[in-house]
Write a protein that holds these residues in place. Structure first.
Motif, PDB file in Angstrom:
ATOM      1  N   SER A  80      31.543  31.633   8.920  1.00 53.11           N
ATOM      2  CA  SER A  80      30.820  31.294   7.809  1.00 53.11           C
ATOM      3  C   SER A  80      30.553  32.279   6.628  1.00 53.11           C
ATOM      4  N   LEU A 131      37.131  30.828  16.914  1.00 52.65           N
ATOM      5  CA  LEU A 131      36.257  30.541  15.752  1.00 52.65           C
ATOM      6  C   LEU A 131      34.627  30.001  16.298  1.00 52.65           C
ATOM      7  N   PHE A 132      34.742  29.332  17.241  1.00 52.04           N
ATOM      8  CA  PHE A 132      33.002  28.926  17.760  1.00 52.04           C
ATOM      9  C   PHE A 132      32.500  30.317  18.049  1.00 52.04           C
ATOM     10  N   ALA A 133      33.230  31.299  18.801  1.00 47.77           N
ATOM     11  CA  ALA A 133      32.661  32.443  19.050  1.00 47.77           C
ATOM     12  C   ALA A 133      32.310  33.317  18.227  1.00 47.77           C
ATOM     13  N   TRP A 170      31.563  32.106  14.715  1.00 46.58           N
ATOM     14  CA  TRP A 170      31.325  31.421  13.906  1.00 46.58           C
ATOM     15  C   TRP A 170      30.778  32.038  12.535  1.00 46.58           C
ATOM     16  N   SER A 171      29.857  33.090  12.950  1.00 50.61           N
ATOM     17  CA  SER A 171      29.165  33.527  11.793  1.00 50.61           C
ATOM     18  C   SER A 171      30.022  34.520  10.855  1.00 50.61           C
ATOM     19  N   GLY A 221      40.176  27.394  17.896  1.00 48.59           N
ATOM     20  CA  GLY A 221      38.665  26.547  17.713  1.00 48.59           C
ATOM     21  C   GLY A 221      37.851  27.292  18.699  1.00 48.59           C
ATOM     22  N   ILE A 222      38.407  27.771  19.860  1.00 53.05           N
ATOM     23  CA  ILE A 222      37.400  28.660  20.896  1.00 53.05           C
ATOM     24  C   ILE A 222      37.014  29.778  20.380  1.00 53.05           C
TER      25      ILE A 222
END
Length: 176
Positions: free
Chosen positions: A100, A92-94, A96-97, A89-90
């Protein structure tokens, strides 16, 4: 070897059954994705990419089920998965683009109305583009403008912008 098999006979049998089931599910999904890709006119490379995503998902589910077969407790697995998902999660937050764009690529595989060779116009207020789709990849569309410029356009943005079909299969028409 015989004592190993005798000791873990049920685990070996369950593992073999799990392997057969997961390989069957993978084969069905890959065949279905290729049929959907052929019906919608996408390239085989994109269908193979979606097949790889499905294979990784099935592999992760297989590891989870195999850990139960080998006798891991639910609490132990919950701790491992919560730790792994916290780290993912951490991460993927970093990024995220990137995530997406990959997700948009999967969505575009199943429901994008334009194909390679179509001439489209992207209604972007900052940089409107009128170009022919040369390739649709996991992260971006490869577009060729009339002046010969090559433009890469992120998949997540193409799903957010209005797009107009100017000419169907412009690559085939230009070669006549």
């Amino acid at each position: 070897m015989y004592t190993f098999y005798k000791t873990y006979q049920t685990e070996v049998i369950y593992t073999a059954v799990l392997l057969i089931i997961l390989l069957s599910i993978r084969a069905i999904i890959v065949i279905a994705v290729k049929r959907i890709g052929k019906r919608s006119g996408t390239t085989e490379v994109r269908a193979n990419l979606i097949g790889r995503y499905a294979t990784v998902t099935i592999l992760l589910v297989g590891f989870l089920i195999e850990s139960f077969i080998l006798g891991a407790d639910f609490g132990d697995i919950a701790v491992v998965f919560s730790s792994v998902f916290a780290v993912i999660g951490i991460a993927l937050f970093a990024i995220w683009s990137i995530l997406s764009n990959v997700t948009s690529g999967v969505i575009m595989f199943f429901s994008f109305p334009y194909k390679v060779g179509d001439k489209i116009k992207i209604h972007d207020k900052d940089y409107p583009i009128e170009a022919i789709i040369e390739d649709i990849r996991a992260f971006q569309l490869i577009l060729r403008e009339d002046n010969g410029d090559l433009v890469t356009y992120p998949n997540n943005l193409i799903l957010q912008k209005a797009v107009t079909l100017i000419q169907k299969d412009a690559l085939d028409d230009s070669s006549i």
